[in-house]
Design a protein around this motif. Structure first.
Motif, PDB file in Angstrom:
ATOM      1  N   GLY A 133       0.813  -1.214   0.000  1.00 24.81           N
ATOM      2  CA  GLY A 133       0.000   0.000   0.000  1.00 24.81           C
ATOM      3  C   GLY A 133       0.844   1.260   0.000  1.00 24.81           C
ATOM      4  O   GLY A 133       2.021   1.244   0.366  1.00 24.81           O
ATOM      5  N   GLN A 134       0.246   2.368  -0.399  1.00 21.49           N
ATOM      6  CA  GLN A 134       0.934   3.655  -0.410  1.00 21.49           C
ATOM      7  C   GLN A 134       0.975   4.168   1.029  1.00 21.49           C
ATOM      8  O   GLN A 134      -0.071   4.358   1.654  1.00 21.49           O
ATOM      9  N   PRO A 135       2.163   4.375   1.604  1.00 20.33           N
ATOM     10  CA  PRO A 135       2.296   4.695   3.024  1.00 20.33           C
ATOM     11  C   PRO A 135       1.506   5.915   3.499  1.00 20.33           C
ATOM     12  O   PRO A 135       0.876   5.875   4.554  1.00 20.33           O
ATOM     13  N   THR A 136       1.516   7.005   2.735  1.00 23.39           N
ATOM     14  CA  THR A 136       0.816   8.214   3.167  1.00 23.39           C
ATOM     15  C   THR A 136      -0.682   7.961   3.264  1.00 23.39           C
ATOM     16  O   THR A 136      -1.336   8.366   4.230  1.00 23.39           O
ATOM     17  N   VAL A 137      -1.212   7.268   2.287  1.00 19.88           N
ATOM     18  CA  VAL A 137      -2.641   6.965   2.271  1.00 19.88           C
ATOM     19  C   VAL A 137      -2.979   5.998   3.405  1.00 19.88           C
ATOM     20  O   VAL A 137      -3.990   6.160   4.098  1.00 19.88           O
ATOM     21  N   MET A 138      -2.143   4.988   3.613  1.00 16.26           N
ATOM     22  CA  MET A 138      -2.391   4.011   4.675  1.00 16.26           C
ATOM     23  C   MET A 138      -2.447   4.703   6.036  1.00 16.26           C
ATOM     24  O   MET A 138      -3.338   4.428   6.843  1.00 16.26           O
ATOM     25  N   ARG A 139      -1.479   5.583   6.303  1.00 13.69           N
ATOM     26  CA  ARG A 139      -1.454   6.289   7.591  1.00 13.69           C
ATOM     27  C   ARG A 139      -2.717   7.128   7.780  1.00 13.69           C
ATOM     28  O   ARG A 139      -3.330   7.119   8.840  1.00 13.69           O
ATOM     29  N   ALA A 140      -3.097   7.850   6.738  1.00 12.30           N
ATOM     30  CA  ALA A 140      -4.270   8.720   6.841  1.00 12.30           C
ATOM     31  C   ALA A 140      -5.546   7.906   7.021  1.00 12.30           C
ATOM     32  O   ALA A 140      -6.390   8.230   7.871  1.00 12.30           O
ATOM     33  N   MET A 141      -5.697   6.824   6.267  1.00 17.20           N
ATOM     34  CA  MET A 141      -6.921   6.023   6.390  1.00 17.20           C
ATOM     35  C   MET A 141      -6.995   5.331   7.748  1.00 17.20           C
ATOM     36  O   MET A 141      -8.075   5.237   8.339  1.00 17.20           O
ATOM     37  N   LYS A 142      -5.851   4.898   8.275  1.00 13.78           N
ATOM     38  CA  LYS A 142      -5.862   4.286   9.607  1.00 13.78           C
ATOM     39  C   LYS A 142      -6.299   5.316  10.652  1.00 13.78           C
ATOM     40  O   LYS A 142      -7.159   5.035  11.487  1.00 13.78           O
ATOM     41  N   ARG A 143      -5.728   6.503  10.585  1.00 16.14           N
ATOM     42  CA  ARG A 143      -6.064   7.554  11.553  1.00 16.14           C
ATOM     43  C   ARG A 143      -7.546   7.907  11.482  1.00 16.14           C
ATOM     44  O   ARG A 143      -8.233   7.982  12.506  1.00 16.14           O
ATOM     45  N   HIS A 144      -8.059   8.077  10.270  1.00 14.54           N
ATOM     46  CA  HIS A 144      -9.461   8.459  10.124  1.00 14.54           C
ATOM     47  C   HIS A 144     -10.401   7.320  10.518  1.00 14.54           C
ATOM     48  O   HIS A 144     -11.444   7.567  11.126  1.00 14.54           O
ATOM     49  N   ALA A 145     -10.059   6.085  10.202  1.00 16.11           N
ATOM     50  CA  ALA A 145     -10.901   4.955  10.609  1.00 16.11           C
ATOM     51  C   ALA A 145     -10.972   4.875  12.132  1.00 16.11           C
ATOM     52  O   ALA A 145     -12.058   4.685  12.708  1.00 16.11           O
ATOM     53  N   ASN A 146      -9.833   5.044  12.811  1.00 12.27           N
ATOM     54  CA  ASN A 146      -9.840   5.030  14.280  1.00 12.27           C
ATOM     55  C   ASN A 146     -10.652   6.196  14.836  1.00 12.27           C
ATOM     56  O   ASN A 146     -11.394   6.035  15.802  1.00 12.27           O
ATOM     57  N   ASN A 147     -10.510   7.364  14.231  1.00 16.68           N
ATOM     58  CA  ASN A 147     -11.292   8.515  14.697  1.00 16.68           C
ATOM     59  C   ASN A 147     -12.789   8.295  14.508  1.00 16.68           C
ATOM     60  O   ASN A 147     -13.586   8.646  15.374  1.00 16.68           O
ATOM     61  N   ILE A 148     -13.175   7.718  13.383  1.00 17.04           N
ATOM     62  CA  ILE A 148     -14.590   7.432  13.137  1.00 17.04           C
ATOM     63  C   ILE A 148     -15.105   6.454  14.184  1.00 17.04           C
ATOM     64  O   ILE A 148     -16.186   6.649  14.745  1.00 17.04           O
ATOM     65  N   ALA A 149     -14.318   5.414  14.489  1.00 19.39           N
ATOM     66  CA  ALA A 149     -14.733   4.441  15.504  1.00 19.39           C
ATOM     67  C   ALA A 149     -14.912   5.106  16.862  1.00 19.39           C
ATOM     68  O   ALA A 149     -15.755   4.692  17.656  1.00 19.39           O
ATOM     69  N   ARG A 150     -14.152   6.148  17.123  1.00 25.15           N
ATOM     70  CA  ARG A 150     -14.240   6.879  18.396  1.00 25.15           C
ATOM     71  C   ARG A 150     -15.322   7.951  18.376  1.00 25.15           C
ATOM     72  O   ARG A 150     -15.454   8.728  19.317  1.00 25.15           O
ATOM     73  N   GLY A 151     -16.065   8.025  17.280  1.00 28.53           N
ATOM     74  CA  GLY A 151     -17.150   8.999  17.191  1.00 28.53           C
ATOM     75  C   GLY A 151     -16.710  10.363  16.713  1.00 28.53           C
ATOM     76  O   GLY A 151     -17.427  11.344  16.881  1.00 28.53           O
ATOM     77  N   ALA A 152     -15.534  10.455  16.112  1.00 34.24           N
ATOM     78  CA  ALA A 152     -15.006  11.743  15.657  1.00 34.24           C
ATOM     79  C   ALA A 152     -14.871  11.746  14.130  1.00 34.24           C
ATOM     80  O   ALA A 152     -13.781  11.840  13.585  1.00 34.24           O
ATOM     81  N   PHE A 153     -16.000  11.640  13.439  1.00 37.23           N
ATOM     82  CA  PHE A 153     -16.019  11.649  11.975  1.00 37.23           C
ATOM     83  C   PHE A 153     -15.791  13.068  11.483  1.00 37.23           C
ATOM     84  O   PHE A 153     -16.532  13.982  11.827  1.00 37.23           O
ATOM     85  N   ASP A 154     -14.728  13.252  10.694  1.00 39.15           N
ATOM     86  CA  ASP A 154     -14.395  14.573  10.164  1.00 39.15           C
ATOM     87  C   ASP A 154     -14.428  14.507   8.638  1.00 39.15           C
ATOM     88  O   ASP A 154     -13.407  14.285   7.990  1.00 39.15           O
ATOM     89  N   ARG A 155     -15.613  14.667   8.085  1.00 40.14           N
ATOM     90  CA  ARG A 155     -15.800  14.552   6.641  1.00 40.14           C
ATOM     91  C   ARG A 155     -14.876  15.497   5.871  1.00 40.14           C
ATOM     92  O   ARG A 155     -14.268  15.108   4.881  1.00 40.14           O
ATOM     93  N   ALA A 156     -14.776  16.737   6.322  1.00 37.37           N
ATOM     94  CA  ALA A 156     -13.965  17.736   5.607  1.00 37.37           C
ATOM     95  C   ALA A 156     -12.496  17.314   5.544  1.00 37.37           C
ATOM     96  O   ALA A 156     -11.857  17.455   4.498  1.00 37.37           O
ATOM     97  N   ALA A 157     -11.962  16.797   6.642  1.00 39.14           N
ATOM     98  CA  ALA A 157     -10.558  16.367   6.646  1.00 39.14           C
ATOM     99  C   ALA A 157     -10.335  15.202   5.689  1.00 39.14           C
ATOM    100  O   ALA A 157      -9.330  15.154   4.974  1.00 39.14           O
ATOM    101  N   ILE A 158     -11.282  14.279   5.650  1.00 32.45           N
ATOM    102  CA  ILE A 158     -11.152  13.135   4.739  1.00 32.45           C
ATOM    103  C   ILE A 158     -11.277  13.606   3.292  1.00 32.45           C
ATOM    104  O   ILE A 158     -10.500  13.195   2.428  1.00 32.45           O
TER     105      ILE A 158
END
Length: 175
Positions: A133-158
């Motif tokens: 996988g592309q490292p930059t994308v992997m890091r960002a998707m992991k961070r956002h998936a964890n944030n979504i699971a924690r109830g912190a969905f940030d549509r604009a950032a994604i």
């Protein structure tokens, strides 16, 4: 693992097992727990903090905190409820049951269940897929998936990341 005597130190804040597990969960790179046997107590959360868990047949999990009079730490409880659901978390925390590996796979605690002889090969295959996988994308998707699971969905950032990350032709990735 910890001895029961060390649990007193943990409860008093002398040791920071919970912070270490939180840091593992927040590592920017994907993580895999290769579980070559049963997991108990804090080891169950250590594995749960990883992005993926591959376990072997014949293993089981037990969370004996309530039976030994230990209230589990907040981030560990959050992880269990987020990732396994309230019912599974209550069975583990309140009943302290020994849960067989087949049930752990159904709950999503184990992402894959394999024969012990297949564990290393399976983990290597998962690692190869992560590395592809592309490292930059992997890091960002992991961070956002964890944030979504924690109830912190940030549509604009994604959406910003979707717009900023160029699609590379042919799947070739600049490392």
């Amino acid at each position: 693992g910890y001895t029961l005597g060390a649990l007193t130190d943990i409860a008093a804040g002398a040791l920071t097992f919970d912070r270490m597990v939180d840091r593992l969960e927040d590592l920017p790179v994907p993580t895999i727990a290769a579980l070559n046997g049963s997991v108990y107590g804090g080891g169950t959360d250590l594995a749960l903090a990883c992005d993926f868990r591959i376990g072997v047949t014949g293993s089981r999990l037990s969370m004996p905190a309530s039976r030994i009079g230990l209230h589990y730490y907040p981030s560990g409880m959050r992880r269990y409820v987020e990732r396994l659901g309230l019912g599974a978390a209550k069975r583990l925390f309140l009943l302290g049951e020994h849960i067989p590996c087949e049930q752990l796979e159904r709950w999503g605690y184990l992402d894959q269940l394999v024969a012990p002889a297949e564990l290393a090969r399976t983990v290597d295959r998962w690692v190869d897929q992560i590395v592809a996988g592309q490292p930059t994308v992997m890091r960002a998707m992991k961070r956002h998936a964890n944030n979504i699971a924690r109830g912190a969905f940030d549509r604009a950032a994604i959406e910003r990341l979707v717009d900023e990350v160029p699609v590379l032709p042919g799947g070739d990735h600049d490392r």
